[in-house]
Design an enzyme around this catalytic site. Sequence first.
Site, PDB file in Angstrom:
ATOM      1  N   ASN A   1       0.818  -1.218   0.000  1.00  0.00           N
ATOM      2  CA  ASN A   1       0.000   0.000   0.000  1.00  0.00           C
ATOM      3  C   ASN A   1       0.854   1.272   0.000  1.00  0.00           C
ATOM      4  OD1 ASN A   1      -2.565   1.039  -0.125  1.00  0.00           O
ATOM      5  ND2 ASN A   1      -3.032   0.775   2.052  1.00  0.00           N
TER       6      ASN A   1
ATOM      7  N   ARG B   1     -14.692  -4.701  14.156  1.00  0.00           N
ATOM      8  CA  ARG B   1     -13.696  -3.725  14.597  1.00  0.00           C
ATOM      9  C   ARG B   1     -14.362  -2.362  14.642  1.00  0.00           C
ATOM     10  NH1 ARG B   1      -8.414  -1.291  11.376  1.00  0.00           N
ATOM     11  NH2 ARG B   1      -9.938   0.267  10.731  1.00  0.00           N
TER      12      ARG B   1
ATOM     13  N   GLU C   1      -9.434 -10.750   9.351  1.00  0.00           N
ATOM     14  CA  GLU C   1      -9.980  -9.420   9.035  1.00  0.00           C
ATOM     15  C   GLU C   1     -10.641  -9.453   7.657  1.00  0.00           C
ATOM     16  OE1 GLU C   1      -7.003  -6.341   8.726  1.00  0.00           O
ATOM     17  OE2 GLU C   1      -8.472  -4.743   9.074  1.00  0.00           O
TER      18      GLU C   1
ATOM     19  N   ASP D   1      -8.376  -0.992  16.789  1.00  0.00           N
ATOM     20  CA  ASP D   1      -7.043  -0.826  16.209  1.00  0.00           C
ATOM     21  C   ASP D   1      -6.476   0.525  16.618  1.00  0.00           C
ATOM     22  OD1 ASP D   1      -4.782  -0.834  14.622  1.00  0.00           O
ATOM     23  OD2 ASP D   1      -5.809  -1.537  12.823  1.00  0.00           O
TER      24      ASP D   1
ATOM     25  N   ASP E   1      -6.204  -3.385   1.038  1.00  0.00           N
ATOM     26  CA  ASP E   1      -4.957  -3.476   0.271  1.00  0.00           C
ATOM     27  C   ASP E   1      -4.420  -4.903   0.190  1.00  0.00           C
ATOM     28  OD1 ASP E   1      -4.729  -2.407   3.060  1.00  0.00           O
ATOM     29  OD2 ASP E   1      -2.591  -2.781   2.796  1.00  0.00           O
TER      30      ASP E   1
ATOM     31  N   HIS F   1      -3.302   1.508  15.653  1.00  0.00           N
ATOM     32  CA  HIS F   1      -2.400   1.954  14.591  1.00  0.00           C
ATOM     33  C   HIS F   1      -1.054   2.452  15.114  1.00  0.00           C
ATOM     34  CE1 HIS F   1      -5.574   1.269  11.724  1.00  0.00           C
ATOM     35  NE2 HIS F   1      -6.393   2.062  12.384  1.00  0.00           N
TER      36      HIS F   1
ATOM     37  N   ARG G   1      -0.618 -10.984  13.363  1.00  0.00           N
ATOM     38  CA  ARG G   1      -1.335 -10.569  12.161  1.00  0.00           C
ATOM     39  C   ARG G   1      -0.557 -10.759  10.858  1.00  0.00           C
ATOM     40  NH1 ARG G   1      -5.592  -8.035  11.797  1.00  0.00           N
ATOM     41  NH2 ARG G   1      -4.986  -6.131  10.721  1.00  0.00           N
TER      42      ARG G   1
ATOM     43  N   TRP H   1       3.199   5.866  13.337  1.00  0.00           N
ATOM     44  CA  TRP H   1       2.095   5.083  12.781  1.00  0.00           C
ATOM     45  C   TRP H   1       1.750   4.028  13.775  1.00  0.00           C
ATOM     46  CZ3 TRP H   1      -1.871   4.413  10.059  1.00  0.00           C
ATOM     47  CH2 TRP H   1      -2.057   5.180   8.901  1.00  0.00           C
TER      48      TRP H   1
ATOM     49  N   GLU I   1       0.741  -6.662  11.381  1.00  0.00           N
ATOM     50  CA  GLU I   1       0.387  -6.446   9.971  1.00  0.00           C
ATOM     51  C   GLU I   1       1.519  -5.796   9.192  1.00  0.00           C
ATOM     52  OE1 GLU I   1      -3.126  -3.984  10.802  1.00  0.00           O
ATOM     53  OE2 GLU I   1      -2.113  -2.348   9.767  1.00  0.00           O
TER      54      GLU I   1
ATOM     55  N   HIS J   1     -15.253  -4.243   9.475  1.00  0.00           N
ATOM     56  CA  HIS J   1     -14.915  -2.893   9.955  1.00  0.00           C
ATOM     57  C   HIS J   1     -16.192  -2.092  10.157  1.00  0.00           C
ATOM     58  CE1 HIS J   1     -10.512  -2.334   8.394  1.00  0.00           C
ATOM     59  NE2 HIS J   1     -10.687  -3.498   8.970  1.00  0.00           N
TER      60      HIS J   1
ATOM     61  N   TYR K   1      -7.723   8.440  11.494  1.00  0.00           N
ATOM     62  CA  TYR K   1      -7.468   7.326  10.572  1.00  0.00           C
ATOM     63  C   TYR K   1      -8.333   6.122  10.943  1.00  0.00           C
ATOM     64  CZ  TYR K   1      -5.086   3.710   7.949  1.00  0.00           C
ATOM     65  OH  TYR K   1      -4.820   2.675   7.092  1.00  0.00           O
TER      66      TYR K   1
ATOM     67  N   GLU L   1      -5.375  -3.823  18.961  1.00  0.00           N
ATOM     68  CA  GLU L   1      -4.379  -4.065  17.907  1.00  0.00           C
ATOM     69  C   GLU L   1      -3.341  -2.948  17.826  1.00  0.00           C
ATOM     70  OE1 GLU L   1      -6.412  -4.799  14.244  1.00  0.00           O
ATOM     71  OE2 GLU L   1      -4.796  -3.992  13.011  1.00  0.00           O
TER      72      GLU L   1
ATOM     73  N   HIS M   1      -4.102  -9.977   8.674  1.00  0.00           N
ATOM     74  CA  HIS M   1      -4.459  -8.673   8.101  1.00  0.00           C
ATOM     75  C   HIS M   1      -5.308  -8.904   6.849  1.00  0.00           C
ATOM     76  CE1 HIS M   1      -2.622  -4.832   6.079  1.00  0.00           C
ATOM     77  NE2 HIS M   1      -3.729  -4.521   6.711  1.00  0.00           N
TER      78      HIS M   1
HETATM   79  O1  EZ4 Z   1      -3.432   0.531   8.068  1.00  0.00           O
HETATM   80  O2  EZ4 Z   1      -4.124  -1.902   5.551  1.00  0.00           O
HETATM   81  O3  EZ4 Z   1      -6.047  -3.378  10.377  1.00  0.00           O
HETATM   82  N1  EZ4 Z   1      -6.033  -2.718   9.396  1.00  0.00           N
HETATM   83  C1  EZ4 Z   1      -5.301  -1.626   9.244  1.00  0.00           C
HETATM   84  C2  EZ4 Z   1      -5.269  -1.012   7.886  1.00  0.00           C
HETATM   85  C3  EZ4 Z   1      -3.813  -0.720   7.542  1.00  0.00           C
HETATM   86  C4  EZ4 Z   1      -3.623  -0.719   6.059  1.00  0.00           C
HETATM   87  C5  EZ4 Z   1      -2.147  -0.553   5.724  1.00  0.00           C
HETATM   88  O4  EZ4 Z   1      -1.936  -0.667   4.363  1.00  0.00           O
HETATM   89  O5  EZ4 Z   1      -4.682  -1.187  10.188  1.00  0.00           O
HETATM   90  O6  EZ4 Z   1      -6.047   0.127   7.828  1.00  0.00           O
HETATM   91 CO    CO Z   2      -4.429  -2.613  11.744  1.00  0.00          CO
END
Ligand code: EZ4
Ligand code: CO
Length: 403
Positions: free
Chosen positions: A37, A147, A340, A211, A317, A213, A284, A403, A263, A122, A159, A237, A313
């Site tokens: 991605n 999620r 997922e 999540d 993507d 992130h 993941r 991130w 992931e 999601h 995000y 996560e 994951h």
């Molecule tokens: O940020 O797939 O769990 N899923 C995630 C996604 C990831 C993207 C990264 O390319 O955290 O949103």
């Molecule tokens: Co994630």
Amino acid sequence: MRIEHAEVIVCSPGRNFVTLKLVTSDGVVGYGDATLNGRELAAASYLRDHLAPLLIGRDAHRIEDTWQYLYRGAYWRGGPVAMTAISAVDVALWDIKGKACGLPVYQLLGGACRDGCLAYAHASGRDVAELLEAVAAKLALGYRAVRAQAGVPELRKVYGVATGSEAYEPAARGARPDEEVWDSRAYLRHVPGVFAALRAQFGPEPALLHDVHHRLTPLQAAQLGRALEPHDLFWLEDVTPAENPDALRLVREHTVTPLAIGEAFNTFWHCRTILQDRLVDYIRVKPSHTGGISHVRRILALAELSQIRSGCHGATDISPVGMAAALHVGLAIPNFGIQEHQRHEPLVDAVFPHAYRFDDGYLHPGDEPGLGVSLDEALAAQHPYVAAYLPVNRLADGTMHDW
Ligand code: EZ4
Ligand code: CO
């Protein structure tokens, strides 16, 4: 059966995908997912310029030897670009072997250990009311696990939260990444109330995931895990930055909320400490990005020894090719946890016709020989690559944040 042809197909039916197509001397076609991605063309070049020429003439049945040749044989090992490319080769060869044997890949991996793979959807909302609606919609589709991501009142955009009627897409089209503003304290104040509202509305049964992130310090992550304990999460996560497994030790000492990470991992070496010391409950890794089916099943076999389960994951993507590979592995391993399932748009499903199906909360890879996914090349060609990036995030004072 020799590999005669290797081709890299980049397309963008709404979002970018990189697909490796291998064709053998017997005319068997295999597909692998090389979508990285926001870095798609780097993985495509690694495959096209450096791996594809090495594959021509090799015995397509020698999956393990090919993996060893591309990984162990290379001086520069690991990293997301190289490992995504190797993953695609490995997955395409499993697809070919399945087709050559007339069996779905999960049969080659030892056969089914379960009837289907528990999937999580999601759901997101800019506020709690919108999130409650979104979760209800996913439960109505039959999902038993969801999620849940919510907007934070003090933050303009978060995000993982859809901004309107459009489903959330990790990477946005454009020449540069979007910039978002992040505030961990505002986030930490808000999240426990969100999950209290979800449990009040939906009761104890649905599995709820969240999540983070990779955005918290170990101590903040420990505080969040502890604050969420009354709401019985299936997992929390990516609480801390992915590259430092030691950060999870402190989190573990302070909370019994189950943890997931991985992931962004691309080899066993990212997993070693986590698996040995049992620093998470779900790992993941997935066939796309983590070395294909051959490498992922090894990692998951080691995870089993620590009573760690899989949680592959499966955001958008991960192409349908990568999703199918994950489902064949998931069906066949003893320590499957959850998969997922961020659904692809109908156009993506049209470009990649596939046998896997969702039914009553579970995904099944189907019983077609190989992976059970093909590529409509004519339709793919109508949707050429468009630059797209995952966003970056800064603190209010402009500092770049994790991130
Ligand atoms: O940020 O797939 O769990 N899923 C995630 C996604 C990831 C993207 C990264 O390319 O955290 O949103
Ligand atoms: Co994630």
